[in-house]
Design a protein around this motif. Structure first.
Motif, PDB file in Angstrom:
ATOM      1  N   ARG A  19       3.950  -2.681  11.662  1.00 54.17           N
ATOM      2  CA  ARG A  19       2.980  -1.844  10.950  1.00 54.17           C
ATOM      3  C   ARG A  19       2.290  -2.570   9.791  1.00 54.17           C
ATOM      4  O   ARG A  19       1.096  -2.391   9.569  1.00 54.17           O
ATOM      5  N   VAL A  20       3.021  -3.354   9.025  1.00 50.62           N
ATOM      6  CA  VAL A  20       2.440  -3.940   7.808  1.00 50.62           C
ATOM      7  C   VAL A  20       2.841  -5.393   7.587  1.00 50.62           C
ATOM      8  O   VAL A  20       2.743  -5.889   6.461  1.00 50.62           O
ATOM      9  N   GLY A  21       3.242  -6.086   8.617  1.00 53.59           N
ATOM     10  CA  GLY A  21       3.876  -7.382   8.428  1.00 53.59           C
ATOM     11  C   GLY A  21       3.009  -8.605   8.311  1.00 53.59           C
ATOM     12  O   GLY A  21       3.530  -9.698   8.278  1.00 53.59           O
ATOM     13  N   ASP A  22       1.701  -8.464   8.233  1.00 53.30           N
ATOM     14  CA  ASP A  22       0.933  -9.698   8.079  1.00 53.30           C
ATOM     15  C   ASP A  22       0.441  -9.849   6.647  1.00 53.30           C
ATOM     16  O   ASP A  22       0.411  -8.904   5.877  1.00 53.30           O
ATOM     17  N   ARG A  23       0.068 -11.046   6.317  1.00 54.55           N
ATOM     18  CA  ARG A  23      -0.318 -11.390   4.945  1.00 54.55           C
ATOM     19  C   ARG A  23      -1.418 -10.486   4.404  1.00 54.55           C
ATOM     20  O   ARG A  23      -1.302  -9.944   3.310  1.00 54.55           O
ATOM     21  N   TRP A  24      -2.481 -10.316   5.140  1.00 56.20           N
ATOM     22  CA  TRP A  24      -3.618  -9.564   4.627  1.00 56.20           C
ATOM     23  C   TRP A  24      -3.287  -8.090   4.426  1.00 56.20           C
ATOM     24  O   TRP A  24      -3.702  -7.476   3.442  1.00 56.20           O
ATOM     25  N   THR A  25      -2.547  -7.506   5.339  1.00 57.52           N
ATOM     26  CA  THR A  25      -2.225  -6.090   5.237  1.00 57.52           C
ATOM     27  C   THR A  25      -1.441  -5.810   3.966  1.00 57.52           C
ATOM     28  O   THR A  25      -1.738  -4.861   3.235  1.00 57.52           O
ATOM     29  N   LEU A  26      -0.458  -6.620   3.682  1.00 58.44           N
ATOM     30  CA  LEU A  26       0.338  -6.414   2.464  1.00 58.44           C
ATOM     31  C   LEU A  26      -0.501  -6.586   1.210  1.00 58.44           C
ATOM     32  O   LEU A  26      -0.336  -5.846   0.238  1.00 58.44           O
ATOM     33  N   LEU A  27      -1.413  -7.521   1.210  1.00 59.38           N
ATOM     34  CA  LEU A  27      -2.271  -7.728   0.042  1.00 59.38           C
ATOM     35  C   LEU A  27      -3.264  -6.577  -0.142  1.00 59.38           C
ATOM     36  O   LEU A  27      -3.591  -6.201  -1.266  1.00 59.38           O
ATOM     37  N   ILE A  28      -3.733  -5.996   0.956  1.00 61.09           N
ATOM     38  CA  ILE A  28      -4.611  -4.823   0.874  1.00 61.09           C
ATOM     39  C   ILE A  28      -3.841  -3.650   0.283  1.00 61.09           C
ATOM     40  O   ILE A  28      -4.339  -2.954  -0.615  1.00 61.09           O
ATOM     41  N   VAL A  29      -2.632  -3.427   0.775  1.00 59.55           N
ATOM     42  CA  VAL A  29      -1.813  -2.331   0.244  1.00 59.55           C
ATOM     43  C   VAL A  29      -1.570  -2.556  -1.242  1.00 59.55           C
ATOM     44  O   VAL A  29      -1.691  -1.628  -2.051  1.00 59.55           O
ATOM     45  N   GLU A  30      -1.248  -3.772  -1.632  1.00 63.26           N
ATOM     46  CA  GLU A  30      -1.023  -4.064  -3.051  1.00 63.26           C
ATOM     47  C   GLU A  30      -2.256  -3.717  -3.882  1.00 63.26           C
ATOM     48  O   GLU A  30      -2.154  -3.087  -4.938  1.00 63.26           O
ATOM     49  N   ALA A  31      -3.434  -4.096  -3.411  1.00 65.66           N
ATOM     50  CA  ALA A  31      -4.669  -3.809  -4.145  1.00 65.66           C
ATOM     51  C   ALA A  31      -4.894  -2.308  -4.285  1.00 65.66           C
ATOM     52  O   ALA A  31      -5.346  -1.830  -5.322  1.00 65.66           O
ATOM     53  N   LEU A  32      -4.549  -1.550  -3.252  1.00 67.30           N
ATOM     54  CA  LEU A  32      -4.781  -0.102  -3.264  1.00 67.30           C
ATOM     55  C   LEU A  32      -3.731   0.668  -4.068  1.00 67.30           C
ATOM     56  O   LEU A  32      -3.913   1.866  -4.323  1.00 67.30           O
ATOM     57  N   LEU A  33      -2.661   0.020  -4.487  1.00 66.96           N
ATOM     58  CA  LEU A  33      -1.645   0.707  -5.295  1.00 66.96           C
ATOM     59  C   LEU A  33      -2.212   1.186  -6.630  1.00 66.96           C
ATOM     60  O   LEU A  33      -1.710   2.139  -7.212  1.00 66.96           O
ATOM     61  N   THR A  34      -3.266   0.551  -7.105  1.00 69.74           N
ATOM     62  CA  THR A  34      -3.854   0.953  -8.383  1.00 69.74           C
ATOM     63  C   THR A  34      -4.804   2.140  -8.234  1.00 69.74           C
ATOM     64  O   THR A  34      -5.205   2.722  -9.229  1.00 69.74           O
ATOM     65  N   GLY A  35      -5.178   2.471  -6.997  1.00 69.78           N
ATOM     66  CA  GLY A  35      -6.085   3.593  -6.747  1.00 69.78           C
ATOM     67  C   GLY A  35      -7.113   3.222  -5.704  1.00 69.78           C
ATOM     68  O   GLY A  35      -7.153   2.085  -5.217  1.00 69.78           O
ATOM     69  N   PRO A  36      -7.964   4.190  -5.334  1.00 71.11           N
ATOM     70  CA  PRO A  36      -8.971   3.952  -4.290  1.00 71.11           C
ATOM     71  C   PRO A  36      -9.926   2.816  -4.663  1.00 71.11           C
ATOM     72  O   PRO A  36     -10.282   2.645  -5.832  1.00 71.11           O
ATOM     73  N   LEU A  37     -10.321   2.062  -3.649  1.00 67.55           N
ATOM     74  CA  LEU A  37     -11.281   0.976  -3.832  1.00 67.55           C
ATOM     75  C   LEU A  37     -12.302   1.002  -2.704  1.00 67.55           C
ATOM     76  O   LEU A  37     -11.982   1.363  -1.575  1.00 67.55           O
ATOM     77  N   GLY A  92       7.689   0.064  -3.437  1.00 64.80           N
ATOM     78  CA  GLY A  92       9.008  -0.515  -3.691  1.00 64.80           C
ATOM     79  C   GLY A  92       9.252  -1.781  -2.889  1.00 64.80           C
ATOM     80  O   GLY A  92       9.766  -2.781  -3.408  1.00 64.80           O
ATOM     81  N   ALA A  93       8.871  -1.761  -1.615  1.00 64.41           N
ATOM     82  CA  ALA A  93       9.049  -2.946  -0.769  1.00 64.41           C
ATOM     83  C   ALA A  93       8.199  -4.103  -1.273  1.00 64.41           C
ATOM     84  O   ALA A  93       8.648  -5.255  -1.282  1.00 64.41           O
ATOM     85  N   LEU A  94       6.988  -3.805  -1.715  1.00 65.64           N
ATOM     86  CA  LEU A  94       6.135  -4.872  -2.247  1.00 65.64           C
ATOM     87  C   LEU A  94       6.696  -5.442  -3.539  1.00 65.64           C
ATOM     88  O   LEU A  94       6.612  -6.648  -3.778  1.00 65.64           O
ATOM     89  N   ARG A  95       7.292  -4.572  -4.371  1.00 61.36           N
ATOM     90  CA  ARG A  95       7.928  -5.075  -5.595  1.00 61.36           C
ATOM     91  C   ARG A  95       9.072  -6.021  -5.245  1.00 61.36           C
ATOM     92  O   ARG A  95       9.262  -7.053  -5.895  1.00 61.36           O
ATOM     93  N   LEU A  96       9.857  -5.659  -4.234  1.00 57.03           N
ATOM     94  CA  LEU A  96      10.962  -6.533  -3.819  1.00 57.03           C
ATOM     95  C   LEU A  96      10.444  -7.877  -3.328  1.00 57.03           C
ATOM     96  O   LEU A  96      10.989  -8.928  -3.678  1.00 57.03           O
ATOM     97  N   LEU A  97       9.401  -7.864  -2.512  1.00 57.24           N
ATOM     98  CA  LEU A  97       8.827  -9.121  -2.020  1.00 57.24           C
ATOM     99  C   LEU A  97       8.235  -9.941  -3.155  1.00 57.24           C
ATOM    100  O   LEU A  97       8.407 -11.163  -3.203  1.00 57.24           O
ATOM    101  N   ALA A  98       7.552  -9.280  -4.089  1.00 59.84           N
ATOM    102  CA  ALA A  98       6.980  -9.995  -5.236  1.00 59.84           C
ATOM    103  C   ALA A  98       8.077 -10.603  -6.100  1.00 59.84           C
ATOM    104  O   ALA A  98       7.951 -11.737  -6.580  1.00 59.84           O
ATOM    105  N   ASP A  99       9.167  -9.865  -6.283  1.00 62.20           N
ATOM    106  CA  ASP A  99      10.291 -10.379  -7.057  1.00 62.20           C
ATOM    107  C   ASP A  99      10.881 -11.609  -6.371  1.00 62.20           C
ATOM    108  O   ASP A  99      11.135 -12.631  -7.013  1.00 62.20           O
TER     109      ASP A  99
END
Length: 144
Positions: A19-37, A92-99
């Motif tokens: 569902r979300v395992g490629d580089r670009w998808t995770l970076l898009i989700v990270e960008a959208l965590l701050t709100g709609p873009l 939460g998963a993105l925080r773990l990966l970033a950590d």
């Protein structure tokens, strides 16, 4: 792939990666965590992504019900993209990966506790018992 592996049910991790395992998808989700873009804002936040790849990943995230496209003009059709509640759960998963990334990247620091300055650690936690759980107390069925 051998016959045994093809008959084995997919693990929860394999399902997540699908569902979300490629580089670009995770970076898009990270960008959208701050709100709609808007699309153009996403291209600025996700450095290096080609417009056609961004379009493909946004459509995939919509099919997975992780992102919703909200129209802001009709002519021409333009959309702002926002995470759904399911998409927000990835924080939460993105925080773990970033950590993990910060621990293995020179010059990057893991998050610290504001009160005492100690590096933060991730722990397993049981919300029913309201206690931290040691790895020896947890089932490992996700990774077996």
């Amino acid at each position: 792939m051998d016959a045994v592996a093809s008959r084995r049910p997919a693990s929860p991790l394999a399902e997540a990666v699908t569902r979300v395992g490629d580089r670009w998808t995770l970076l898009i989700v990270e960008a959208l965590l701050t709100g709609p873009l808007r699309f153009s804002e996403l291209t600025e936040h996700v450095c290096g992504i080609a417009p056609n790849i961004l379009t493909q990943r946004l459509r995939h995230l919509e099919r997975e019900r992780l992102v919703v496209a909200q129209p802001y003009t009709n002519r021409p059709p333009r959309f702002a993209y926002a995470l759904t509640a399911r998409g927000q759960e990835l924080a939460g998963a993105l925080r773990l990966l970033a950590d993990w990334g910060s621990q293995h990247t020179a010059g990057e620091e893991a998050p610290h506790h504001a009160a005492c300055g100690s590096p933060l650690e991730t722990r397993l936690y049981c919300p029913t018992c309201e206690v931290a759980v040691g790895e020896d107390e947890a089932t490992d069925s996700y990774f077996v």
